[in-house]
Design a protein around this motif. Sequence first.
Motif, PDB file in Angstrom:
ATOM      1  N   ASP A  16       0.842  -1.184   0.361  1.00 42.44           N
ATOM      2  CA  ASP A  16      -0.288   0.371   0.220  1.00 42.44           C
ATOM      3  C   ASP A  16       1.196   0.936   0.218  1.00 42.44           C
ATOM      4  N   ASP A  17       0.161   2.650   0.490  1.00 49.24           N
ATOM      5  CA  ASP A  17       1.490   3.028   0.446  1.00 49.24           C
ATOM      6  C   ASP A  17       1.592   3.566   2.195  1.00 49.24           C
ATOM      7  N   GLY A  18       2.277   2.543   2.316  1.00 51.55           N
ATOM      8  CA  GLY A  18       3.007   2.517   3.583  1.00 51.55           C
ATOM      9  C   GLY A  18       4.943   2.194   3.597  1.00 51.55           C
ATOM     10  N   ALA A  19       5.370   1.172   4.421  1.00 54.44           N
ATOM     11  CA  ALA A  19       6.831   0.614   4.097  1.00 54.44           C
ATOM     12  C   ALA A  19       7.106   0.383   2.430  1.00 54.44           C
ATOM     13  N   ARG A  20       7.781   0.971   1.744  1.00 55.24           N
ATOM     14  CA  ARG A  20       8.366   0.260   0.803  1.00 55.24           C
ATOM     15  C   ARG A  20       9.428  -0.629   0.504  1.00 55.24           C
ATOM     16  N   THR A  21       9.795  -0.665   1.456  1.00 52.70           N
ATOM     17  CA  THR A  21      10.890  -1.819   1.084  1.00 52.70           C
ATOM     18  C   THR A  21      11.290  -2.629   2.883  1.00 52.70           C
ATOM     19  N   MET A  22      11.291  -4.081   2.312  1.00 48.72           N
ATOM     20  CA  MET A  22      11.509  -4.429   3.569  1.00 48.72           C
ATOM     21  C   MET A  22      12.758  -3.838   4.753  1.00 48.72           C
ATOM     22  N   GLU A  23      13.686  -3.367   3.992  1.00 49.60           N
ATOM     23  CA  GLU A  23      14.816  -1.642   4.627  1.00 49.60           C
ATOM     24  C   GLU A  23      14.189  -1.403   5.970  1.00 49.60           C
ATOM     25  N   MET A  24      13.138  -0.596   4.759  1.00 56.35           N
ATOM     26  CA  MET A  24      12.713   0.288   5.305  1.00 56.35           C
ATOM     27  C   MET A  24      10.940  -0.095   6.147  1.00 56.35           C
ATOM     28  N   ILE A  58      -6.869  -2.205   2.879  1.00 58.38           N
ATOM     29  CA  ILE A  58      -8.348  -2.767   1.621  1.00 58.38           C
ATOM     30  C   ILE A  58      -8.655  -1.426   1.420  1.00 58.38           C
ATOM     31  N   HIS A  59      -8.484  -1.114   0.106  1.00 56.54           N
ATOM     32  CA  HIS A  59      -9.754   0.086  -0.560  1.00 56.54           C
ATOM     33  C   HIS A  59      -9.521  -0.492  -1.796  1.00 56.54           C
ATOM     34  N   TRP A  60     -10.832  -0.884  -1.905  1.00 58.14           N
ATOM     35  CA  TRP A  60     -11.123  -1.601  -3.470  1.00 58.14           C
ATOM     36  C   TRP A  60     -10.644  -0.450  -4.867  1.00 58.14           C
ATOM     37  N   GLY A  61     -10.313  -0.792  -5.629  1.00 58.70           N
ATOM     38  CA  GLY A  61      -9.693   0.043  -6.949  1.00 58.70           C
ATOM     39  C   GLY A  61      -8.872   1.152  -6.676  1.00 58.70           C
ATOM     40  N   THR A  62      -7.780   0.463  -5.496  1.00 61.03           N
ATOM     41  CA  THR A  62      -6.488   1.375  -5.315  1.00 61.03           C
ATOM     42  C   THR A  62      -5.618   0.355  -4.824  1.00 61.03           C
ATOM     43  N   PHE A  63      -5.723  -0.191  -3.616  1.00 53.22           N
ATOM     44  CA  PHE A  63      -5.649  -1.364  -2.649  1.00 53.22           C
ATOM     45  C   PHE A  63      -5.619  -2.192  -2.502  1.00 53.22           C
ATOM     46  N   ASP A  64      -6.459  -3.421  -3.572  1.00 50.37           N
ATOM     47  CA  ASP A  64      -7.043  -4.356  -3.702  1.00 50.37           C
ATOM     48  C   ASP A  64      -6.645  -6.042  -2.834  1.00 50.37           C
ATOM     49  N   ASN A  65      -5.706  -5.623  -1.879  1.00 46.94           N
ATOM     50  CA  ASN A  65      -5.408  -6.206  -0.693  1.00 46.94           C
ATOM     51  C   ASN A  65      -6.004  -7.292  -0.511  1.00 46.94           C
ATOM     52  N   THR A  66      -6.049  -8.772   0.213  1.00 47.07           N
ATOM     53  CA  THR A  66      -7.021  -9.505   0.060  1.00 47.07           C
ATOM     54  C   THR A  66      -5.911 -10.164   1.559  1.00 47.07           C
ATOM     55  N   GLN A  67      -6.679 -11.063   2.168  1.00 45.15           N
ATOM     56  CA  GLN A  67      -5.988 -11.377   3.607  1.00 45.15           C
ATOM     57  C   GLN A  67      -5.089 -12.620   3.526  1.00 45.15           C
ATOM     58  N   GLU A  68      -5.216 -13.306   1.873  1.00 49.00           N
ATOM     59  CA  GLU A  68      -3.724 -14.081   1.449  1.00 49.00           C
ATOM     60  C   GLU A  68      -3.105 -13.040   1.183  1.00 49.00           C
ATOM     61  N   ASN A  69      -2.922 -12.314   0.644  1.00 45.60           N
ATOM     62  CA  ASN A  69      -1.436 -11.427  -0.119  1.00 45.60           C
ATOM     63  C   ASN A  69      -0.931 -10.476   1.537  1.00 45.60           C
ATOM     64  N   ARG A  91     -11.412   0.749   3.847  1.00 46.82           N
ATOM     65  CA  ARG A  91     -12.424   1.797   2.849  1.00 46.82           C
ATOM     66  C   ARG A  91     -13.702   1.842   2.528  1.00 46.82           C
ATOM     67  N   VAL A  92     -15.026   2.191   3.581  1.00 51.59           N
ATOM     68  CA  VAL A  92     -15.953   1.982   3.668  1.00 51.59           C
ATOM     69  C   VAL A  92     -16.185   2.411   1.722  1.00 51.59           C
ATOM     70  N   ASN A  93     -17.336   1.060   1.363  1.00 52.09           N
ATOM     71  CA  ASN A  93     -18.206   1.037   0.422  1.00 52.09           C
ATOM     72  C   ASN A  93     -18.664   0.088  -0.157  1.00 52.09           C
ATOM     73  N   GLU A  94     -19.254  -0.479  -1.023  1.00 50.39           N
ATOM     74  CA  GLU A  94     -20.782  -0.973  -0.893  1.00 50.39           C
ATOM     75  C   GLU A  94     -20.335  -2.465  -1.296  1.00 50.39           C
ATOM     76  N   MET A  95     -18.882  -2.734  -0.938  1.00 51.20           N
ATOM     77  CA  MET A  95     -18.627  -4.109  -1.141  1.00 51.20           C
ATOM     78  C   MET A  95     -18.040  -5.042   0.031  1.00 51.20           C
ATOM     79  N   VAL A  96     -18.256  -3.872   1.228  1.00 51.97           N
ATOM     80  CA  VAL A  96     -17.932  -4.893   3.088  1.00 51.97           C
ATOM     81  C   VAL A  96     -18.832  -5.711   2.845  1.00 51.97           C
ATOM     82  N   PRO A  97     -20.169  -5.138   2.685  1.00 51.18           N
ATOM     83  CA  PRO A  97     -20.998  -6.621   3.444  1.00 51.18           C
ATOM     84  C   PRO A  97     -21.186  -7.220   2.694  1.00 51.18           C
TER      85      PRO A  97
END
Length: 240
Positions: free
Chosen positions: A13-21, A43-54, A82-88
Amino acid sequence: MIDVHSHIIPGIDDGARTMEMALDMARQAVEAGVTHLVCTPHIHWGTFDNTQENIEAGFQELKAAVAEQGIPLSMSWAGEVRVNEMVPVWFKQSKLPYLGTHKGKQVLLLEMPHSNMPAGLDQLFRWLHNEGVQPLIPHPERNRDVWKRPEKIQWLRNQGCLLQVTAGAFIGRFGEHVEELAMNMLQENQIDMVASDMHDTKRRPNDMGVAYKVVCEQASEDVANRLFKTNPAAIVGVDL
């Protein structure tokens, strides 16, 4: 201290860029007095499409690196949704990552947009509560609708939400207006916990240590311990 909100898993996401960081961020968290850190990528639909697995995969790599470096920091993972219609939908598919539990409900770090409070929030909150999910709203003090109408803070509490203020808000990192809102929330007993929301070590660092001192001075040590230690520890399920 128990820090329930951070963006330390590298490269997702927009946090740490590398493991060193990320390792530098872990060291900074320890220096700030944090003993347990929850990794909460966006977990921001369409921006940071992270999942439990990754998220879990990245977390395991980070955890191993922290241990290898001998950094005395325990960690767990969840997500900032992030609040969105996919939460439910994600709830029904068991795809929501939870921080822990509160009064028998699973705690979800549920982020509003910074620009506004979307219509229909009350319906979403009610639905989540009915399904056994406790919304925890991060950084309401940085929401522009709240800037215009501070009474929205109490509205969120009336909807049954827990509220988490960013540590940096207490030291002016987000400007005087946000600092004033955070202080008002503190005086009105409207805060359930404080967390770092750290994204790096310089622009968005871990301010937990300095914020703890401010809350001790502006309220009391008992209040600070509740917001930085006992409340978050009870949710995450870690010993102090």
